[in-house]
Design a protein around this motif. Structure first.
Motif, PDB file in Angstrom:
ATOM      1  N   VAL A   1      42.851  50.738  35.785  1.00  0.00           N
ATOM      2  CA  VAL A   1      42.902  49.834  34.635  1.00  0.00           C
ATOM      3  C   VAL A   1      41.718  50.042  33.707  1.00  0.00           C
ATOM      4  N   LEU A   2      40.511  49.996  34.239  1.00  0.00           N
ATOM      5  CA  LEU A   2      39.312  50.112  33.413  1.00  0.00           C
ATOM      6  C   LEU A   2      39.163  51.524  32.864  1.00  0.00           C
ATOM      7  N   THR A   3      38.683  51.627  31.638  1.00  0.00           N
ATOM      8  CA  THR A   3      38.380  52.930  31.061  1.00  0.00           C
ATOM      9  C   THR A   3      37.123  53.497  31.722  1.00  0.00           C
ATOM     10  N   GLU A   4      36.828  54.757  31.442  1.00  0.00           N
ATOM     11  CA  GLU A   4      35.617  55.368  31.997  1.00  0.00           C
ATOM     12  C   GLU A   4      34.374  54.621  31.529  1.00  0.00           C
ATOM     13  N   ASP A   5      34.333  54.221  30.260  1.00  0.00           N
ATOM     14  CA  ASP A   5      33.180  53.483  29.750  1.00  0.00           C
ATOM     15  C   ASP A   5      33.080  52.115  30.410  1.00  0.00           C
ATOM     16  N   GLU A   6      34.216  51.455  30.607  1.00  0.00           N
ATOM     17  CA  GLU A   6      34.196  50.143  31.257  1.00  0.00           C
ATOM     18  C   GLU A   6      33.751  50.255  32.708  1.00  0.00           C
ATOM     19  N   GLN A   7      34.190  51.303  33.390  1.00  0.00           N
ATOM     20  CA  GLN A   7      33.727  51.506  34.758  1.00  0.00           C
ATOM     21  C   GLN A   7      32.231  51.790  34.794  1.00  0.00           C
ATOM     22  N   ALA A   8      31.752  52.590  33.853  1.00  0.00           N
ATOM     23  CA  ALA A   8      30.332  52.933  33.820  1.00  0.00           C
ATOM     24  C   ALA A   8      29.456  51.707  33.565  1.00  0.00           C
ATOM     25  N   ALA A   9      29.988  50.697  32.893  1.00  0.00           N
ATOM     26  CA  ALA A   9      29.216  49.483  32.632  1.00  0.00           C
ATOM     27  C   ALA A   9      28.956  48.699  33.915  1.00  0.00           C
ATOM     28  N   ASN A  10      29.815  48.857  34.921  1.00  0.00           N
ATOM     29  CA  ASN A  10      29.645  48.227  36.243  1.00  0.00           C
ATOM     30  C   ASN A  10      29.504  46.712  36.178  1.00  0.00           C
ATOM     31  N   ASP A  11      30.160  46.093  35.204  1.00  0.00           N
ATOM     32  CA  ASP A  11      30.091  44.635  35.112  1.00  0.00           C
ATOM     33  C   ASP A  11      31.409  43.961  35.488  1.00  0.00           C
ATOM     34  N   ALA A  12      32.376  44.758  35.958  1.00  0.00           N
ATOM     35  CA  ALA A  12      33.654  44.208  36.423  1.00  0.00           C
ATOM     36  C   ALA A  12      34.273  45.202  37.404  1.00  0.00           C
ATOM     37  N   MET A  13      35.137  44.690  38.283  1.00  0.00           N
ATOM     38  CA  MET A  13      35.803  45.567  39.252  1.00  0.00           C
ATOM     39  C   MET A  13      37.130  44.948  39.662  1.00  0.00           C
ATOM     40  N   MET A  14      38.026  45.801  40.145  1.00  0.00           N
ATOM     41  CA  MET A  14      39.282  45.364  40.719  1.00  0.00           C
ATOM     42  C   MET A  14      39.098  45.300  42.235  1.00  0.00           C
ATOM     43  N   ILE A  15      39.065  44.097  42.775  1.00  0.00           N
ATOM     44  CA  ILE A  15      38.682  43.933  44.173  1.00  0.00           C
ATOM     45  C   ILE A  15      39.775  44.350  45.152  1.00  0.00           C
ATOM     46  N   CYS A  16      40.961  44.677  44.654  1.00  0.00           N
ATOM     47  CA  CYS A  16      42.017  45.096  45.585  1.00  0.00           C
ATOM     48  C   CYS A  16      41.845  46.539  46.050  1.00  0.00           C
ATOM     49  N   VAL A  17      41.118  47.367  45.277  1.00  0.00           N
ATOM     50  CA  VAL A  17      40.973  48.773  45.657  1.00  0.00           C
ATOM     51  C   VAL A  17      39.532  49.273  45.612  1.00  0.00           C
ATOM     52  N   SER A  18      38.714  48.738  44.729  1.00  0.00           N
ATOM     53  CA  SER A  18      37.363  49.268  44.552  1.00  0.00           C
ATOM     54  C   SER A  18      36.430  48.767  45.652  1.00  0.00           C
ATOM     55  N   ARG A  19      35.388  49.568  45.920  1.00  0.00           N
ATOM     56  CA  ARG A  19      34.448  49.235  46.986  1.00  0.00           C
ATOM     57  C   ARG A  19      33.031  49.188  46.409  1.00  0.00           C
ATOM     58  N   SER A  20      32.029  49.539  47.180  1.00  0.00           N
ATOM     59  CA  SER A  20      30.658  49.395  46.712  1.00  0.00           C
ATOM     60  C   SER A  20      29.840  50.642  46.998  1.00  0.00           C
ATOM     61  N   CYS A  21      28.979  50.999  46.038  1.00  0.00           N
ATOM     62  CA  CYS A  21      28.008  52.084  46.223  1.00  0.00           C
ATOM     63  C   CYS A  21      26.669  51.546  46.717  1.00  0.00           C
ATOM     64  N   THR A  22      26.516  50.232  46.734  1.00  0.00           N
ATOM     65  CA  THR A  22      25.273  49.598  47.150  1.00  0.00           C
ATOM     66  C   THR A  22      25.546  48.709  48.359  1.00  0.00           C
ATOM     67  N   PRO A  23      24.510  48.390  49.125  1.00  0.00           N
ATOM     68  CA  PRO A  23      24.736  47.582  50.332  1.00  0.00           C
ATOM     69  C   PRO A  23      25.305  46.211  50.064  1.00  0.00           C
ATOM     70  N   ARG A  24      25.089  45.674  48.845  1.00  0.00           N
ATOM     71  CA  ARG A  24      25.612  44.351  48.527  1.00  0.00           C
ATOM     72  C   ARG A  24      26.069  44.308  47.078  1.00  0.00           C
ATOM     73  N   LEU A  25      27.183  43.637  46.850  1.00  0.00           N
ATOM     74  CA  LEU A  25      27.660  43.299  45.513  1.00  0.00           C
ATOM     75  C   LEU A  25      27.584  41.789  45.349  1.00  0.00           C
ATOM     76  N   VAL A  26      27.186  41.347  44.170  1.00  0.00           N
ATOM     77  CA  VAL A  26      27.227  39.933  43.845  1.00  0.00           C
ATOM     78  C   VAL A  26      28.333  39.723  42.810  1.00  0.00           C
ATOM     79  N   LEU A  27      29.318  38.915  43.173  1.00  0.00           N
ATOM     80  CA  LEU A  27      30.491  38.702  42.320  1.00  0.00           C
ATOM     81  C   LEU A  27      30.508  37.286  41.756  1.00  0.00           C
ATOM     82  N   ASP A  28      31.099  37.160  40.585  1.00  0.00           N
ATOM     83  CA  ASP A  28      31.195  35.853  39.915  1.00  0.00           C
ATOM     84  C   ASP A  28      32.377  35.074  40.502  1.00  0.00           C
ATOM     85  N   LEU A  29      32.228  34.676  41.751  1.00  0.00           N
ATOM     86  CA  LEU A  29      33.250  33.911  42.460  1.00  0.00           C
ATOM     87  C   LEU A  29      32.573  32.743  43.168  1.00  0.00           C
TER      88      LEU A  29
END
Length: 313
Positions: free
Chosen positions: A285-313
């Protein structure tokens, strides 16, 4: 599936080889939800939920319309629509949602492959009503397989180029893109080979603004292994995501209330804002630029490059 409503199938009509339109209305005769060009809805079809682009008139509040290509080797949704869904049946419908909105531009080039014409139809109607400049390059296996082709050719003879593959071969993307004026918005929907080809071609033509929509997940590299933590900023809860589960699965296991639909990273329903950490994006869904911004993610498929993610939930 979030934000669902019950609707009645008021019509099913053949519009091309293997393609039917489905008309959905409010069972009580009320108005249907508002939507804008590029929007899609979710349909609950037996045991599966599938997303289909709206292809009717946004100004028509009496019905929602989608077009469905029968895919015998698909995931079951289209076969259900073609073989089981009948006029009068009640269907659970989610949305509309829009990840493919029509952005302002000086001119537009639309490229459709097969059933990918569906989300573009309301855009063409809207731009024609506004008198804004646009062109459509529409390809398919054969003329008989190209839904709405006759209507488009007769309604917009100066702007529509039909390109059946059995008559002309593959779409000439390079010429179409080279002919587009600087600042043109390019909208493309169709099979994955077409989308990859136009993405590659537009990287070499940065004077154009590309927008694509996928009906199926794009190919991505294998997901990184290893568990990580997700912190829910609003509650402070911390959830561990195992190496064999998705963020969505882990959040559901913990009792968190989150919206989702496709579980494939294509519909955008499960998008969540990222407040800290770096996601490993695996969505379509997200464009390459939107993915590079790293301010949103699709939690059904995407994972993490860092030990912890903080989500607006």
């Amino acid at each position: 599936m979030a934000d669902t409503r019950t609707m009645r199938m008021a019509g099913k009509d053949s519009v091309a080889d293997g393609v039917v339109t489905v008309t959905l209305t409010d069972p009580d005769g009320g108005v249907v939800p508002e939507w804008e060009p590029g929007a899609h809805i979710d349909l609950e079809l037996g045991d599966v939920t599938r997303q289909y682009s709206l292809c009717g008139d946004p100004a028509d509040r009496s019905a929602l319309r989608v077009a469905v290509l029968r895919e015998s080797n698909g995931r079951g949704g289209s076969v259900y629509v073609h073989d089981k869904l009948a006029v009068g049946d009640l269907v659970e419908v989610g949305g509309p949602r829009n990840n493919f909105a029509l952005a302002p531009a000086s001119s537009y080039l639309f490229v459709a492959g097969g059933i990918g014409i569906t989300p573009l139809l309301p855009m063409l109607r809207t731009l024609a009503e506004r008198g804004e400049p646009w062109q459509l390059l529409y390809g398919g296996r054969s003329r008989g397989s190209m839904a709405f082709a006759d209507h488009l050719a007769s309604a917009y003879p100066e702007q529509v180029r039909l390109h059946p593959q059995d008559e002309y071969g593959l779409l000439d993307l390079a010429t179409a893109l080279d002919d587009a004026a600087p600042g043109t918005a390019v909208y493309c929907c169709g099979p994955e080979p077409l989308l990859r080809a136009i993405e590659n071609a537009c990287r070499e033509r940065d004077r154009l603004a590309l927008h694509v929509e996928r009906f199926a997940p794009k190919e991505v590299a294998p997901a990184p292994t290893g568990a990580f933590e997700v912190e829910l900023a609003r509650s402070g809860a911390v959830v561990t995501v195992g190496e064999s589960e998705s963020v969505l699965d882990a959040l559901q296991r913990s009792g968190a209330d989150v919206d989702f639909s496709c579980r494939e990273g294509t519909c955008g329903t499960c998008e969540v804002a990222v407040l800290a950490g770096r996601p490993e994006h695996r969505d379509s869904v997200l464009t390459e630029d939107e993915q590079a911004a790293n301010d949103a993610m699709m939690i059904c498929v995407s994972r993490s490059c860092t030990p912890r993610l903080v989500l607006d939930l």
